[in-house]
Design a protein around this motif. Structure first.
Motif, short mmCIF file in Angstrom:
data_model
loop_
_atom_site.label_atom_id
_atom_site.label_comp_id
_atom_site.label_asym_id
_atom_site.label_seq_id
_atom_site.Cartn_x
_atom_site.Cartn_y
_atom_site.Cartn_z
N ASP A 111 0.80 -1.22 0.00
CA ASP A 111 0.00 0.00 0.00
C ASP A 111 0.84 1.28 0.00
OD1 ASP A 111 0.97 0.05 2.58
OD2 ASP A 111 -0.98 -0.19 3.55
N GLN A 112 2.17 1.13 -0.03
CA GLN A 112 3.04 2.31 -0.09
C GLN A 112 3.61 2.56 -1.49
OE1 GLN A 112 3.85 4.58 2.71
NE2 GLN A 112 1.92 3.54 3.14
N LEU A 113 3.26 1.72 -2.44
CA LEU A 113 3.76 1.90 -3.80
C LEU A 113 3.33 3.23 -4.40
CD1 LEU A 113 3.24 -1.65 -5.36
CD2 LEU A 113 5.42 -0.59 -4.72
N ASN A 114 2.14 3.70 -4.01
CA ASN A 114 1.64 4.97 -4.55
C ASN A 114 2.50 6.15 -4.15
OD1 ASN A 114 0.64 4.60 -1.83
ND2 ASN A 114 -0.61 6.40 -2.15
N ARG A 115 3.29 6.00 -3.09
CA ARG A 115 4.18 7.09 -2.66
C ARG A 115 5.53 7.04 -3.36
NH1 ARG A 115 5.18 7.07 3.35
NH2 ARG A 115 5.94 9.18 2.88
N GLY A 128 2.91 -7.70 1.09
CA GLY A 128 4.19 -7.00 0.97
C GLY A 128 5.07 -7.66 -0.07
N TYR A 129 6.18 -7.00 -0.38
CA TYR A 129 7.13 -7.52 -1.37
C TYR A 129 8.46 -7.83 -0.70
CZ TYR A 129 3.65 -5.64 -4.53
OH TYR A 129 2.47 -5.37 -5.16
N ARG A 130 9.01 -8.99 -1.04
CA ARG A 130 10.29 -9.42 -0.49
C ARG A 130 11.28 -9.69 -1.63
NH1 ARG A 130 8.68 -13.80 4.28
NH2 ARG A 130 7.42 -12.37 5.56
N LEU A 131 12.57 -9.60 -1.32
CA LEU A 131 13.59 -9.88 -2.31
C LEU A 131 13.74 -11.39 -2.51
CD1 LEU A 131 16.48 -7.47 -1.22
CD2 LEU A 131 14.72 -7.05 -2.95
N THR A 132 14.08 -11.77 -3.72
CA THR A 132 14.46 -13.15 -3.97
C THR A 132 15.96 -13.30 -3.68
OG1 THR A 132 15.03 -12.67 -6.27
CG2 THR A 132 12.75 -13.34 -5.81
N LYS A 133 16.43 -14.53 -3.69
CA LYS A 133 17.85 -14.78 -3.47
C LYS A 133 18.67 -14.08 -4.55
CE LYS A 133 21.28 -18.49 -3.12
NZ LYS A 133 21.52 -19.97 -3.19
N ARG A 134 18.17 -14.09 -5.77
CA ARG A 134 18.88 -13.45 -6.88
C ARG A 134 19.03 -11.95 -6.64
NH1 ARG A 134 16.82 -13.40 -13.22
NH2 ARG A 134 18.64 -12.28 -14.07
N ALA A 135 18.00 -11.31 -6.14
CA ALA A 135 18.05 -9.87 -5.88
C ALA A 135 19.02 -9.55 -4.74
CB ALA A 135 16.65 -9.34 -5.53
N LEU A 142 8.25 -4.31 10.15
CA LEU A 142 9.03 -4.15 8.93
C LEU A 142 8.34 -3.16 7.99
CD1 LEU A 142 10.16 -7.83 8.10
CD2 LEU A 142 11.41 -6.07 9.37
N HIS A 143 7.02 -3.27 7.89
CA HIS A 143 6.26 -2.36 7.04
C HIS A 143 6.37 -0.92 7.56
CE1 HIS A 143 3.43 -5.31 4.78
NE2 HIS A 143 4.64 -5.83 4.96
N GLN A 144 6.34 -0.78 8.86
CA GLN A 144 6.45 0.56 9.45
C GLN A 144 7.83 1.15 9.22
OE1 GLN A 144 5.28 -0.28 13.47
NE2 GLN A 144 3.09 -0.35 12.98
N LYS A 145 8.85 0.32 9.27
CA LYS A 145 10.20 0.80 8.95
C LYS A 145 10.26 1.28 7.52
CE LYS A 145 13.01 -2.01 12.12
NZ LYS A 145 14.09 -3.04 12.20
N ALA A 146 9.71 0.49 6.60
CA ALA A 146 9.72 0.86 5.19
C ALA A 146 9.00 2.19 4.97
CB ALA A 146 9.07 -0.24 4.35
N GLN A 147 7.91 2.37 5.68
CA GLN A 147 7.13 3.60 5.56
C GLN A 147 7.96 4.81 5.99
OE1 GLN A 147 3.61 3.79 8.14
NE2 GLN A 147 2.35 4.15 6.33
N VAL A 148 8.70 4.66 7.08
CA VAL A 148 9.55 5.75 7.56
C VAL A 148 10.72 5.99 6.60
CG1 VAL A 148 11.16 6.44 9.38
CG2 VAL A 148 8.94 5.49 9.98
#
Length: 366
Positions: free
Chosen positions: A24-28, A59-66, A101-107
């Motif tokens: 829900d933070q992609l719009n920012r 939410g979105y997480r990194l893959t091993k490749r990323a 984790l989501h709150q950290k990303a938001q900040v």
């Protein structure tokens, strides 16, 4: 391999240091929903991210490749987050942990929009065992709670603090919290200890003498601010309420309004000029009015500057008006008025600062 100066790469970086980025933070981050969808689709096709949806939390997480790509391109930045048993590398599935984790990303997203350094390699490591020097001219800088706890055993007493980290500003230190859309769990004694710890550990470093410690609470929107101001701590007093943990506690919505407010809080010369302009037609505060106020209007009523949304000062001003049966004036941004009208006593008159006009006349200087 992605170029570092692209929005795709920026999203990967934010996921990397947060652990999980809230959908829900992609719009920012992106200019339109269609472009955001395009970016997500391409990153998934390249096997760089994956969606994690559980307990109605997406939410979105990194893959091993990323992770391997980020570590290869910038090991100094990402070894801290993407190696070992850190919470950003081995993510727990509990809702409470994912929300944090989501709150950290938001900040982090808000800080990135205001151009405040927060990546590990962007700033001096003043909380490591071998403290690096930092100049006041290099501020502001943000340090996560994990970075603060690198000082070792002296941080044991603040281990359960709800703070996400601290923001060193030129004039003071802010303990940073994010309540999201709900009222944050709160342990008064622990946050008091955090305040004392910051005063002690940052004394003379980088500030001269003992720094002023304040706090800022991020939240989804201004309606959340009303819930915080009205909170009594819940049945067992285990939820946030405006207490004496910090003398000043500012609320910042996690949107463009909040980004502008954060810019203002970090530039004391700008706030001083704004204060002088807003109070130019009023008299100095009076000692015979035993309550919080910044000036006296021509009709003798006290005025409070509330645009910085300091919940402590708002509470004291509101209580003072009730106790002494007085009317008052409140000066704030236009987007803050609807909430303050619901919270403040009925005998308060509001004067609004046009946010668009403020942005045009003040923020162009930065």
């Amino acid at each position: 391999m992605l170029r570092p100066n692209t929005q795709k790469y920026q999203l990967l970086e934010l996921i990397g240091i947060s652990g999980e980025f809230p959908a829900d933070q992609l719009n920012r981050l992106f200019s339109s929903p269609s472009y955001a969808e395009k970016v997500i689709t391409e990153l998934k096709a390249d096997k760089l991210i994956r969606t994690h949806y559980k307990d109605r939390l997406r939410g979105y997480r990194l893959t091993k490749r990323a992770r391997e790509m980020l570590l290869h391109q910038n090991p100094l930045r990402f070894q801290y987050y993407l190696t070992g048993s850190t919470e950003t590398n081995h993510i727990r599935s509990e809702v409470s942990r994912r929300l944090r984790l989501h709150q950290k990303a938001q900040v982090y997203l808000t800080l990135s929009h205001v151009r405040i350094p927060f990546y590990y390699d962007e700033k001096p490591q003043i909380f490591s065992t071998e403290r690096e020097m930092i100049d006041l001219q290099a501020l502001p800088c943000f340090y996560s709670s994990r970075e603060v706890k690198e000082l070792g055993e002296v941080t044991i007493k603040i281990k359960s603090s709800r703070s996400l980290g601290i923001l060193l500003a030129p004039q003071c230190v802010y303990a940073v919290y994010n309540t999201g859309s709900n009222i944050l769990k709160w342990e008064h004694k622990t946050e008091i200890k955090l305040n004392a710890f910051l005063q002690h550990s940052l004394q003379g470093f980088p500030y001269c003498g003992q720094p002023e410690i304040r706090a800022m609470m991020f939240g989804d929107n201004m309606e959340t601010a009303l819930r915080l101001l009205s909170s009594t701590g819940g049945y067992r007093r285990s939820l946030f309420m405006v207490d004496d943990s910090f003398e000043h506690f500012h609320f910042i919505p996690s949107n463009t309004h909040g980004e502008i407010l954060l810019e203002l809080l970090l530039h004391p010369k700008m706030t001083a000029r704004l204060d002088q302009l807003l109070l130019s037609d009023q008299k100095s505060l009076r000692v015979n009015i035993p309550m919080e106020h910044d000036a006296i209007a021509s009709d003798g009523t006290p005025t409070l500057l509330a645009y910085d949304f300091d919940m402590q000062r708002l509470r004291r001003f509101n209580k003072g008006l009730d106790v002494y049966g007085m009317s008052g004036n409140l000066i704030c941004f236009d987007f803050q008025i609807p909430v303050l009208e619901k919270y403040m006593s009925s005998n308060v008159r509001f004067s609004s600062i046009d946010l668009a006009k403020f942005r045009k006349e003040f923020l162009h200087e930065l």
